[in-house]
Design a protein around this motif. Structure first.
Motif, mmCIF file in Angstrom:
data_model
loop_
_atom_site.group_PDB
_atom_site.id
_atom_site.type_symbol
_atom_site.label_atom_id
_atom_site.label_comp_id
_atom_site.label_asym_id
_atom_site.label_seq_id
_atom_site.Cartn_x
_atom_site.Cartn_y
_atom_site.Cartn_z
ATOM 1 N N GLN A 45 0.838 -1.192 0.000
ATOM 2 C CA GLN A 45 0.000 0.000 0.000
ATOM 3 C C GLN A 45 0.877 1.248 0.000
ATOM 4 O O GLN A 45 2.072 1.193 0.274
ATOM 5 N N ASN A 130 5.274 3.089 4.705
ATOM 6 C CA ASN A 130 4.903 4.094 3.712
ATOM 7 C C ASN A 130 6.040 5.074 3.420
ATOM 8 O O ASN A 130 6.596 5.072 2.328
ATOM 9 N N GLY A 221 -7.024 12.738 2.777
ATOM 10 C CA GLY A 221 -6.824 12.392 4.174
ATOM 11 C C GLY A 221 -7.020 13.547 5.142
ATOM 12 O O GLY A 221 -7.126 14.709 4.761
ATOM 13 N N PRO A 321 -5.991 6.053 12.329
ATOM 14 C CA PRO A 321 -6.478 5.410 11.092
ATOM 15 C C PRO A 321 -5.385 5.209 10.052
ATOM 16 O O PRO A 321 -5.415 4.234 9.295
ATOM 17 N N SER A 322 -4.394 6.119 10.004
ATOM 18 C CA SER A 322 -3.327 6.018 8.999
ATOM 19 C C SER A 322 -2.497 4.766 9.196
ATOM 20 O O SER A 322 -2.093 4.107 8.229
ATOM 21 N N THR A 323 -2.202 4.428 10.457
ATOM 22 C CA THR A 323 -1.397 3.241 10.733
ATOM 23 C C THR A 323 -2.250 1.985 10.868
ATOM 24 O O THR A 323 -1.825 0.900 10.469
ATOM 25 N N LEU A 324 -3.446 2.128 11.432
ATOM 26 C CA LEU A 324 -4.328 0.984 11.603
ATOM 27 C C LEU A 324 -4.691 0.358 10.255
ATOM 28 O O LEU A 324 -4.885 -0.855 10.143
ATOM 29 N N ASN A 325 -4.723 1.176 9.228
ATOM 30 C CA ASN A 325 -5.018 0.689 7.881
ATOM 31 C C ASN A 325 -3.974 -0.323 7.410
ATOM 32 O O ASN A 325 -4.282 -1.257 6.663
ATOM 33 N N PHE A 326 -2.728 -0.145 7.861
ATOM 34 C CA PHE A 326 -1.653 -1.073 7.484
ATOM 35 C C PHE A 326 -1.653 -2.318 8.367
ATOM 36 O O PHE A 326 -1.174 -3.378 7.944
#
Length: 328
Positions: A45, A130, A221, A321-326
């Motif tokens: 991602q 990322n 975002g 949310p930015s890290t939880l997505n990974f």
């Protein structure tokens, strides 16, 4: 899968590692060896699609400004990827970064198990998932800052070209070398603060001339830039109070003040760019938080402080949310 991996080793690092040296070495070794596997064999991602897609480029494709200005990363990575395709080429870089992190911790005399909450801390975690070149540059820059602490400024200035050619944003933090020089006088420190104050002009110039983000990318975002500024402010205040208690020889308070000014000035930029500047600053400052914990002589207080800081480092990763997505 990554979420369970992170939680398992975080709990082990907090509740088991501090009390047994052999167990801490075992837990830390297992974590550091297995981390790249969990990172690279999941969904690709974000910016990692650029790195995994480098095999589709020829060497002649790299002779454009986008790659040349950070050629110390792109050209070696292209050579490695030509011999060993992704994700294994990325794993080689992962291990190199982890080894450098370990060296930084050795210089700071930090226990190896401190690496677990540190790499879970969201700037580092986002770096692996990322903003990879930012992570690489921050770790190399910190190594130069620590390893060549007592060296001449000119030598450190020349060595600083290495992280700058990995990620150009490293140049923003170049004045930190003034603070890390024992022979530096007040004039040099004042000059560095002055440079930090003018950094907003550099950001605007750099954004207008050298970044290649589209308007759509810059608008994607939520805006976390002021949240990151607030975090750096809290770290700087923590350094201030700690400096009153421990006369630590490295000028960590000056580091915090400089990064705070730069981070605040970066908010002139679109949030995507401002956030990346602040994340780079957080990567540089974070190890010194753990250094202060080791200065606490009372063992129960030191362990409690380690527990608290470890949870505080991990919580943004687990709930952002930015890290939880990974992770999911």
């Amino acid at each position: 899968m990554q979420l369970y991996f992170i939680l398992f080793f975080l709990i082990a690092a907090i509740y088991l590692a501090p009390f047994d040296r052999r167990l801490s070495l075992l837990i830390s070794s297992l974590y550091l060896i297995s981390l790249p596997f969990f990172l690279r064999f999941g969904p690709v991602q974000g910016d990692m699609t650029v790195y995994t897609g480098i095999t589709r480029l020829s060497f002649s494709d790299l002779f454009v400004l986008y790659y040349l200005r950070e050629g110390l990363f792109w050209f070696p990575f292209k050579i490695i990827s030509s011999l060993i395709p992704p994700p294994f080429s990325l794993m080689i870089l992962d291990y190199f970064i982890l080894i450098l992190l370990y060296q930084n911790f050795r210089i700071l005399k930090l226990p190896i198990y401190f690496l677990i909450p540190m790499t879970i801390f969201f700037p580092f975690f986002l770096g692996f998932e990322n903003i990879y070149r930012s992570l690489f540059a921050a770790v190399v820059f910190t190594y130069i800052l620590l390893r060549f602490y007592n060296q001449g400024f000119l030598k450190k200035l020349l060595l600083s070209l290495i992280p700058i050619l990995i990620h150009n944003s490293s140049i923003i933090f170049l004045p930190l070398l003034f603070f890390s020089n024992r022979s530096s006088n007040s004039l040099l420190k004042i000059t560095s603060i002055f440079i930090a104050g003018l950094s907003s002009f550099f950001f605007v110039f750099y954004f207008q001339n050298y970044t290649e983000y589209s308007d759509i990318q810059l608008a994607i975002g939520a805006d976390y830039s002021m949240y990151y500024v607030f975090l750096i402010l809290m770290i700087t205040l923590f350094f201030l109070f700690s400096q009153m208690l421990f006369n630590y020889e490295r000028p960590i308070l000056s580091f915090g003040i400089y990064c705070l000014i730069v981070s605040f000035n970066s908010t002139y930029l679109p949030s995507v760019l401002s956030e990346r500047v602040s994340l780079l600053g957080l990567m540089i400052l974070a190890p010194f938080i753990l250094v202060i914990i080791t200065k606490i002589k009372h063992f129960p207080t030191r362990i409690f402080s380690y527990f608290t800081v470890s949870f505080m480092l991990a919580l943004p990763t687990l709930f952002n949310p930015s890290t939880l997505n990974f992770l999911l």
